[in-house]
Scaffold this motif. Structure first.
Motif, PDB file in Angstrom:
ATOM      1  N   UNK A   1      36.877   0.164 -27.598  1.00 57.03           N
ATOM      2  CA  UNK A   1      35.712  -0.101 -26.768  1.00 57.03           C
ATOM      3  C   UNK A   1      35.698   0.861 -25.591  1.00 57.03           C
ATOM      4  N   UNK A   2      34.516   1.164 -25.123  1.00 58.69           N
ATOM      5  CA  UNK A   2      34.358   2.034 -23.961  1.00 58.69           C
ATOM      6  C   UNK A   2      34.196   1.158 -22.723  1.00 58.69           C
ATOM      7  N   UNK A   3      35.017   1.420 -21.718  1.00 59.39           N
ATOM      8  CA  UNK A   3      34.980   0.647 -20.475  1.00 59.39           C
ATOM      9  C   UNK A   3      34.529   1.570 -19.357  1.00 59.39           C
ATOM     10  N   UNK A   4      33.693   1.076 -18.483  1.00 54.20           N
ATOM     11  CA  UNK A   4      33.196   1.877 -17.371  1.00 54.20           C
ATOM     12  C   UNK A   4      33.917   1.500 -16.091  1.00 54.20           C
ATOM     13  N   UNK A   5      34.495   2.486 -15.453  1.00 52.17           N
ATOM     14  CA  UNK A   5      35.093   2.254 -14.149  1.00 52.17           C
ATOM     15  C   UNK A   5      36.572   1.975 -14.182  1.00 52.17           C
ATOM     16  N   UNK A   6      37.214   2.252 -13.081  1.00 51.34           N
ATOM     17  CA  UNK A   6      38.647   2.031 -12.949  1.00 51.34           C
ATOM     18  C   UNK A   6      39.224   3.025 -11.963  1.00 51.34           C
ATOM     19  N   UNK A   7      40.511   2.917 -11.701  1.00 54.04           N
ATOM     20  CA  UNK A   7      41.159   3.812 -10.747  1.00 54.04           C
ATOM     21  C   UNK A   7      42.615   4.022 -11.096  1.00 54.04           C
ATOM     22  N   UNK A   8      43.189   5.076 -10.524  1.00 59.81           N
ATOM     23  CA  UNK A   8      44.595   5.383 -10.738  1.00 59.81           C
ATOM     24  C   UNK A   8      45.210   5.807  -9.410  1.00 59.81           C
ATOM     25  N   UNK A   9      46.403   5.310  -9.145  1.00 61.87           N
ATOM     26  CA  UNK A   9      47.142   5.670  -7.940  1.00 61.87           C
ATOM     27  C   UNK A   9      48.624   5.682  -8.302  1.00 61.87           C
ATOM     28  N   UNK A  10      49.459   6.014  -7.338  1.00 59.08           N
ATOM     29  CA  UNK A  10      50.896   5.965  -7.599  1.00 59.08           C
ATOM     30  C   UNK A  10      51.614   5.495  -6.346  1.00 59.08           C
ATOM     31  N   UNK A  11      52.869   5.081  -6.534  1.00 59.56           N
ATOM     32  CA  UNK A  11      53.612   4.481  -5.430  1.00 59.56           C
ATOM     33  C   UNK A  11      55.097   4.768  -5.580  1.00 59.56           C
ATOM     34  N   UNK A  12      55.749   4.949  -4.452  1.00 59.14           N
ATOM     35  CA  UNK A  12      57.207   4.986  -4.417  1.00 59.14           C
ATOM     36  C   UNK A  12      57.666   3.632  -3.894  1.00 59.14           C
ATOM     37  N   UNK A  13      58.435   2.920  -4.675  1.00 61.31           N
ATOM     38  CA  UNK A  13      58.889   1.606  -4.224  1.00 61.31           C
ATOM     39  C   UNK A  13      60.299   1.360  -4.722  1.00 61.31           C
ATOM     40  N   UNK A  14      60.901   0.308  -4.187  1.00 66.77           N
ATOM     41  CA  UNK A  14      62.280  -0.036  -4.516  1.00 66.77           C
ATOM     42  C   UNK A  14      62.478  -1.519  -4.241  1.00 66.77           C
ATOM     43  N   UNK A  15      63.549  -2.072  -4.807  1.00 64.27           N
ATOM     44  CA  UNK A  15      63.801  -3.504  -4.611  1.00 64.27           C
ATOM     45  C   UNK A  15      65.293  -3.773  -4.722  1.00 64.27           C
ATOM     46  N   UNK A  16      65.966  -3.984  -3.606  1.00 66.56           N
ATOM     47  CA  UNK A  16      67.409  -4.240  -3.665  1.00 66.56           C
ATOM     48  C   UNK A  16      67.759  -5.568  -4.324  1.00 66.56           C
TER      49      UNK A  16
ATOM     50  N   UNK B   1      45.280  -7.676 -29.826  1.00 67.87           N
ATOM     51  CA  UNK B   1      45.366  -6.295 -29.371  1.00 67.87           C
ATOM     52  C   UNK B   1      43.970  -5.763 -29.104  1.00 67.87           C
ATOM     53  N   UNK B   2      43.874  -4.890 -28.108  1.00 69.54           N
ATOM     54  CA  UNK B   2      42.593  -4.288 -27.756  1.00 69.54           C
ATOM     55  C   UNK B   2      42.801  -2.808 -27.463  1.00 69.54           C
ATOM     56  N   UNK B   3      41.857  -1.996 -27.919  1.00 73.66           N
ATOM     57  CA  UNK B   3      41.881  -0.564 -27.632  1.00 73.66           C
ATOM     58  C   UNK B   3      40.696  -0.239 -26.736  1.00 73.66           C
ATOM     59  N   UNK B   4      40.917   0.585 -25.732  1.00 71.84           N
ATOM     60  CA  UNK B   4      39.810   0.957 -24.868  1.00 71.84           C
ATOM     61  C   UNK B   4      39.986   2.385 -24.373  1.00 71.84           C
ATOM     62  N   UNK B   5      38.874   2.968 -23.966  1.00 70.05           N
ATOM     63  CA  UNK B   5      38.847   4.288 -23.356  1.00 70.05           C
ATOM     64  C   UNK B   5      38.000   4.207 -22.105  1.00 70.05           C
ATOM     65  N   UNK B   6      38.468   4.831 -21.039  1.00 71.56           N
ATOM     66  CA  UNK B   6      37.723   4.818 -19.786  1.00 71.56           C
ATOM     67  C   UNK B   6      38.077   6.055 -18.983  1.00 71.56           C
ATOM     68  N   UNK B   7      37.366   6.284 -17.907  1.00 72.07           N
ATOM     69  CA  UNK B   7      37.685   7.389 -17.003  1.00 72.07           C
ATOM     70  C   UNK B   7      38.087   6.815 -15.654  1.00 72.07           C
ATOM     71  N   UNK B   8      39.079   7.440 -15.046  1.00 71.46           N
ATOM     72  CA  UNK B   8      39.572   6.999 -13.751  1.00 71.46           C
ATOM     73  C   UNK B   8      39.729   8.223 -12.854  1.00 71.46           C
ATOM     74  N   UNK B   9      39.857   7.980 -11.572  1.00 70.59           N
ATOM     75  CA  UNK B   9      40.089   9.052 -10.615  1.00 70.59           C
ATOM     76  C   UNK B   9      41.348   8.743  -9.820  1.00 70.59           C
TER      77      UNK B   9
END
Length: 203
Positions: free
Chosen positions: A1-16, A132-140
């Protein structure tokens, strides 16, 4: 299925608490998906509501020190993946595992994401069969950040010296810490916020 919208980011994290050393991971947020759940609900009176889109965290992208190198199409071995994917359906939390994932850079910060995922509807008895689901979308890609934890019991937190986590967060210490995980020449100067440090991609 084609999905409209979304986002991508990244993070540096840790957990003692779980002995998770500092590491850089990507996160994906995918907008509402038109899931076809069929009519196999345990309770026919139960109305199906997609309360949120797919959320995926802690995705390891090989060679991910720079968002600029998330280029072309790649696939990841699901057995080597660790993530905390989820989607809320009818007010129930449903874990989502990534089975297949590929990324194709379209232009600058924009990427096409294709994924095959498995949803565990039995986790909180949402009333649907696992599927199970398959999808395609664009993110920034929007940003990389360092989350500055607020510990409930700070006197009990022991962070190993070899993790080299700064005792005081400043633009200088944040940049030095981040440089161990990302290529800073591809990011702007750090922006200090109340509980995080944000690095925006340099285009």
């Amino acid at each position: 299925m084609q999905v409209t919208g979304g986002g991508m980011s990244s993070m540096i994290h840790w957990n003692p608490y779980c002995n998770l050393p500092p590491s850089h991971h990507y996160s994906l947020g995918i907008a509402h998906a038109p899931l076809d759940l069929g009519d196999d609900a345990a309770d026919p009176e139960d109305e199906t509501v997609i309360d949120s889109g797919f959320e995926f965290g802690m995705i390891d992208f090989p060679g991910s020190r720079s968002w600029k190198r998330l280029d072309g199409t790649r696939s990841w071995d699901p057995k080597a993946q660790y993530g905390d994917g989820s989607i809320y359906v009818s007010g129930r939390h449903n874990p989502v595992d990534i089975l297949e994932l590929s990324v194709k850079r379209l232009s600058e910060l924009r990427y096409e994401i294709s994924a095959l995922v498995a949803v565990n509807f039995s986790f909180e008895s949402a009333g649907y069969k696992n599927d199970r689901f398959a999808f395609t979308t664009t993110v920034e890609y929007s940003q990389m950040c360092i989350s500055i934890p607020i510990w409930n019991n700070p006197e009990e937190v022991v962070i190993p010296d070899e993790w080299r986590v700064p005792r005081a967060w400043t633009p200088e210490t944040s940049a030095e810490f981040a440089s161990r995980f990302v290529d800073l020449e591809d990011y702007g100067d750090p922006r200090m916020e109340e509980h995080s440090v944000v690095f925006e991609p340099k285009v």
